[in-house]
Scaffold this active site. Sequence first.
Site, PDB file in Angstrom:
ATOM      1  N   LYS A 139       0.838  -1.209   0.000  1.00 28.18           N
ATOM      2  CA  LYS A 139       0.000   0.000   0.000  1.00 28.18           C
ATOM      3  C   LYS A 139       0.870   1.255   0.000  1.00 28.18           C
ATOM      4  CE  LYS A 139      -1.736   1.587   4.057  1.00 28.18           C
ATOM      5  NZ  LYS A 139      -1.474   3.006   4.366  1.00 28.18           N
ATOM      6  N   ASN A 140       1.897   1.277   0.891  1.00 31.80           N
ATOM      7  CA  ASN A 140       2.646   2.519   1.081  1.00 31.80           C
ATOM      8  C   ASN A 140       3.653   2.807  -0.033  1.00 31.80           C
ATOM      9  OD1 ASN A 140       1.123   3.064   3.266  1.00 31.80           O
ATOM     10  ND2 ASN A 140       2.686   2.564   4.799  1.00 31.80           N
TER      11      ASN A 140
ATOM     12  N   ARG B  16      -4.125  10.809   4.579  1.00 28.27           N
ATOM     13  CA  ARG B  16      -3.005  11.738   4.712  1.00 28.27           C
ATOM     14  C   ARG B  16      -2.089  11.741   3.481  1.00 28.27           C
ATOM     15  NH1 ARG B  16       0.405  14.370   8.368  1.00 28.27           N
ATOM     16  NH2 ARG B  16       2.587  14.008   7.873  1.00 28.27           N
TER      17      ARG B  16
ATOM     18  N   CYS C 203      -5.275   8.411   9.568  1.00 30.48           N
ATOM     19  CA  CYS C 203      -5.458   7.648  10.804  1.00 30.48           C
ATOM     20  C   CYS C 203      -5.212   8.534  12.021  1.00 30.48           C
ATOM     21  CB  CYS C 203      -4.461   6.487  10.842  1.00 30.48           C
ATOM     22  SG  CYS C 203      -4.946   5.091   9.849  1.00 30.48           S
TER      23      CYS C 203
ATOM     24  N   ARG D  56       0.717  14.564  13.511  1.00 27.73           N
ATOM     25  CA  ARG D  56       1.168  14.373  12.131  1.00 27.73           C
ATOM     26  C   ARG D  56       1.162  15.655  11.292  1.00 27.73           C
ATOM     27  NH1 ARG D  56      -1.270   9.107   9.569  1.00 27.73           N
ATOM     28  NH2 ARG D  56       0.754   8.942   8.643  1.00 27.73           N
ATOM     29  N   PRO D  57       2.032  16.593  11.630  1.00 25.33           N
ATOM     30  CA  PRO D  57       2.091  17.843  10.871  1.00 25.33           C
ATOM     31  C   PRO D  57       2.706  17.656   9.481  1.00 25.33           C
ATOM     32  CG  PRO D  57       3.834  17.783  12.516  1.00 25.33           C
ATOM     33  CD  PRO D  57       3.028  16.541  12.705  1.00 25.33           C
ATOM     34  N   VAL D  58       2.658  18.723   8.668  1.00 28.05           N
ATOM     35  CA  VAL D  58       3.267  18.667   7.327  1.00 28.05           C
ATOM     36  C   VAL D  58       4.358  19.728   7.170  1.00 28.05           C
ATOM     37  CG1 VAL D  58       1.363  17.560   6.079  1.00 28.05           C
ATOM     38  CG2 VAL D  58       1.354  20.053   6.390  1.00 28.05           C
ATOM     39  N   ASP D  59       4.853  20.265   8.313  1.00 25.08           N
ATOM     40  CA  ASP D  59       5.845  21.345   8.248  1.00 25.08           C
ATOM     41  C   ASP D  59       7.099  20.942   7.457  1.00 25.08           C
ATOM     42  OD1 ASP D  59       6.190  19.520  10.404  1.00 25.08           O
ATOM     43  OD2 ASP D  59       7.622  20.854  11.377  1.00 25.08           O
ATOM     44  N   LEU D  60       7.518  19.690   7.572  1.00 24.13           N
ATOM     45  CA  LEU D  60       8.765  19.287   6.901  1.00 24.13           C
ATOM     46  C   LEU D  60       8.554  19.126   5.391  1.00 24.13           C
ATOM     47  CD1 LEU D  60      10.089  16.779   9.584  1.00 24.13           C
ATOM     48  CD2 LEU D  60      10.673  19.199   9.270  1.00 24.13           C
TER      49      LEU D  60
ATOM     50  N   ASP E  23       4.537   0.584  12.034  1.00 21.88           N
ATOM     51  CA  ASP E  23       3.325  -0.010  11.455  1.00 21.88           C
ATOM     52  C   ASP E  23       3.118  -1.467  11.887  1.00 21.88           C
ATOM     53  OD1 ASP E  23       2.900   2.384  10.228  1.00 21.88           O
ATOM     54  OD2 ASP E  23       3.488   1.739   8.226  1.00 21.88           O
TER      55      ASP E  23
ATOM     56  N   ILE F  37       7.945   6.861  16.942  1.00 21.41           N
ATOM     57  CA  ILE F  37       7.636   7.608  15.708  1.00 21.41           C
ATOM     58  C   ILE F  37       6.399   8.502  15.878  1.00 21.41           C
ATOM     59  CG2 ILE F  37       7.195   7.434  13.212  1.00 21.41           C
ATOM     60  CD1 ILE F  37       9.873   6.180  13.914  1.00 21.41           C
TER      61      ILE F  37
ATOM     62  N   ARG G  26      -8.852  -0.445   4.354  1.00 13.41           N
ATOM     63  CA  ARG G  26      -7.937   0.574   3.815  1.00 13.41           C
ATOM     64  C   ARG G  26      -6.591  -0.042   3.472  1.00 13.41           C
ATOM     65  NH1 ARG G  26      -7.154   5.810   7.211  1.00 13.41           N
ATOM     66  NH2 ARG G  26      -5.836   6.100   5.387  1.00 13.41           N
TER      67      ARG G  26
HETATM   68  C1  EPZ Z   1       4.350   6.998   6.358  1.00 15.88           C
HETATM   69  O1  EPZ Z   1       3.598   8.053   6.898  1.00 15.88           O
HETATM   70  C2  EPZ Z   1       3.421   5.829   6.205  1.00 15.88           C
HETATM   71  N1  EPZ Z   1       2.328   6.187   5.309  1.00 15.88           N
HETATM   72  C3  EPZ Z   1       2.886   5.432   7.571  1.00 15.88           C
HETATM   73  O2  EPZ Z   1       2.078   4.287   7.387  1.00 15.88           O
HETATM   74  C4  EPZ Z   1       4.055   5.091   8.491  1.00 15.88           C
HETATM   75  O3  EPZ Z   1       3.563   4.817   9.774  1.00 15.88           O
HETATM   76  C5  EPZ Z   1       5.028   6.256   8.551  1.00 15.88           C
HETATM   77  O4  EPZ Z   1       5.440   6.640   7.213  1.00 15.88           O
HETATM   78  C6  EPZ Z   1       6.287   5.964   9.348  1.00 15.88           C
HETATM   79  O5  EPZ Z   1       6.929   4.835   8.815  1.00 15.88           O
HETATM   80  C7  EPZ Z   1       2.472   5.987   3.997  1.00 15.88           C
HETATM   81  O6  EPZ Z   1       3.532   5.623   3.504  1.00 15.88           O
HETATM   82  C8  EPZ Z   1       1.291   6.248   3.129  1.00 15.88           C
HETATM   83  P1  EPZ Z   1       6.442  10.295   8.432  1.00 15.88           P
HETATM   84  P2  EPZ Z   1       4.165   9.540   6.887  1.00 15.88           P
HETATM   85  O7  EPZ Z   1       6.396  11.582   7.709  1.00 15.88           O
HETATM   86  O8  EPZ Z   1       4.995   9.736   5.705  1.00 15.88           O
HETATM   87  C9  EPZ Z   1       6.678  13.583  11.890  1.00 15.88           C
HETATM   88  C10 EPZ Z   1       0.184   2.897   7.839  1.00 15.88           C
HETATM   89  O9  EPZ Z   1      -0.415   2.373   8.821  1.00 15.88           O
HETATM   90  N2  EPZ Z   1       6.527  14.616  10.865  1.00 15.88           N
HETATM   91  O10 EPZ Z   1       7.593   9.392   8.192  1.00 15.88           O
HETATM   92  O11 EPZ Z   1       3.019  10.429   7.129  1.00 15.88           O
HETATM   93  C11 EPZ Z   1       5.422  12.743  12.078  1.00 15.88           C
HETATM   94  O12 EPZ Z   1       4.447  13.396  12.866  1.00 15.88           O
HETATM   95  C12 EPZ Z   1       0.830   4.212   8.030  1.00 15.88           C
HETATM   96  O13 EPZ Z   1       0.242   2.386   6.708  1.00 15.88           O
HETATM   97  C13 EPZ Z   1       6.647  15.931  11.212  1.00 15.88           C
HETATM   98  O14 EPZ Z   1       6.876  16.278  12.384  1.00 15.88           O
HETATM   99  O15 EPZ Z   1       5.080   9.503   8.204  1.00 15.88           O
HETATM  100  C14 EPZ Z   1       5.984  11.489  12.693  1.00 15.88           C
HETATM  101  O16 EPZ Z   1       6.168  11.690  14.060  1.00 15.88           O
HETATM  102  C15 EPZ Z   1       0.175   5.207   8.837  1.00 15.88           C
HETATM  103  N3  EPZ Z   1       6.500  16.887  10.252  1.00 15.88           N
HETATM  104  C16 EPZ Z   1       7.358  11.365  12.017  1.00 15.88           C
HETATM  105  O17 EPZ Z   1       7.660  12.662  11.502  1.00 15.88           O
HETATM  106  C17 EPZ Z   1       6.252  16.551   8.946  1.00 15.88           C
HETATM  107  O18 EPZ Z   1       6.126  17.461   8.115  1.00 15.88           O
HETATM  108  C18 EPZ Z   1       7.423  10.380  10.865  1.00 15.88           C
HETATM  109  O19 EPZ Z   1       6.337  10.593   9.981  1.00 15.88           O
HETATM  110  C19 EPZ Z   1       6.147  15.205   8.609  1.00 15.88           C
HETATM  111  C20 EPZ Z   1       6.291  14.245   9.590  1.00 15.88           C
END
Ligand code: EPZ
Length: 429
Positions: free
Chosen positions: A22-23, A102, A126, A131-135, A316, A338, A408
């Site tokens: 999926k991912n 997301r 979920c 889960r911010p998008v600042d980065l 996950d 995480i 999902r």
């Molecule tokens: C991906 O989510 C996966 N989703 C998630 O899968 C997975 O849990 C996660 O990576 C971690 O491995 C998909 O690939 C579709 P991140 P993503 O950005 O990209 C913080 C599932 O069950 N962060 O690596 O959204 C964030 O809050 C799921 O299939 C910021 O602070 O995760 C987290 O603490 C759900 N600012 C950490 O980084 C940002 O701008 C890692 O998140 C972005 C992230």
Amino acid sequence: MDRIRIKGGHRLHGTIPISGAKNATLPLMIASLLTEETLILDNVPRLADVGQLQRILGNHGVDVMVGGKRPGETPYDGQTLHISAARIVDTTAPYDLVSKMRASFWVIAPLVARMGQARVSMPGGCAIGTRPVDLLIMALERLGADIEIDGGYVIARAKDGLKGGEITFPKVTVGGTHTAIMAASLARGTTVIENAAHEPEVKDVADCLNLMGARISGAGTSRIVVEGVAKLGGARHRVLPDRIETGTYAMAVAMAGGDVLLENGRADLLQAGLDVLVEAGAHVSATNAGIRVARNGAGLAPVEVKTAPFPGFPTDLQAQLMALMTCAKGTSHITETIFENRFMHVQELVRLGAHIHLDGECATIEGVGKLTGAPVMATDLRASVSLVIAALAAEGETMVNRVYHLDRGFERLEDKLSACGAAIERIAG
Ligand code: EPZ
């Protein structure tokens, strides 16, 4: 809303085919926005999230054609999608579509890279933390995009196109890395991404982009270099197997006992998870056909595990491991590093008789002799499947409500498990 009924106590024997990831599928579908030519994806899982993303892409003007059945195909073979973003007619991704998933926020990168503008609602998904998008926004800014936030929308503009730049992520982010790679592929000049995510899905997307004509090196390591190109073309790419689905069924076998081949599962994508299973007492062997997991009679040993970015133990699989440890002989500790709120399964596992104590990011699980079936409900995908795993070993009947979370991310879950002897059925509602 559908429910799933499970009667515990049946061992699992047979073969479970592992679907495409999926991912990886979601960012691969989003990458189709980078080209006017057709991207063909094989081994795409039949999941609600894939359908939802299809609707989101459709709103931008993307045509998605699903290939028909082929001779000898089984219901478990993945789908082939022909995705064509020949003409993007709308660069807005509205709230009602993006709020459901997301990953759909990631369309912002190809849209601004190819069209010079994008307006994308802040994401949902979920309930596992803020889960911010600042980065992701920082990465686009480093490539020269002007960002404005207005009325719950992120508006990205780059009238004269994006420019290569240096992006250093302060923490590992999968979505941030996907965003940076996609945007940089069509930027002018070279982009260097430091502290990039190593997740195999990042490498899979980069491999596909390279087939489309991108120039990406280092994907799968923490330093990725992207030489921007003016245009990308079509390609055909096979989605890699789902390591989280693989790990989930491996835990299910360890929980219920039995002997199952996880067909097409790849041990190299899941070493940390498999090591923990071996430590807990399961037998795991990699074969040409996939991964064989067995547990016969012996009790489960407790473990100490911390989630971490790849190649560490995946967040996950944290809920599934916790379900498994509810029946270990002793006390386990699982630390979630995480996401700050990914423990929604705890109170539901407790309903089944588990003894779990939460202290911040650390869960202490005291193994109990047996779990007992009960009605349960979960609020996210991996939490839901952890309840299924627990139910496989619980005495009596468990009813898992709100099955749409499972749909999902798990293709034909009840079929795959019942084919191996589990007493599991879907009740339409
Ligand atoms: C991906 O989510 C996966 N989703 C998630 O899968 C997975 O849990 C996660 O990576 C971690 O491995 C998909 O690939 C579709 P991140 P993503 O950005 O990209 C913080 C599932 O069950 N962060 O690596 O959204 C964030 O809050 C799921 O299939 C910021 O602070 O995760 C987290 O603490 C759900 N600012 C950490 O980084 C940002 O701008 C890692 O998140 C972005 C992230």
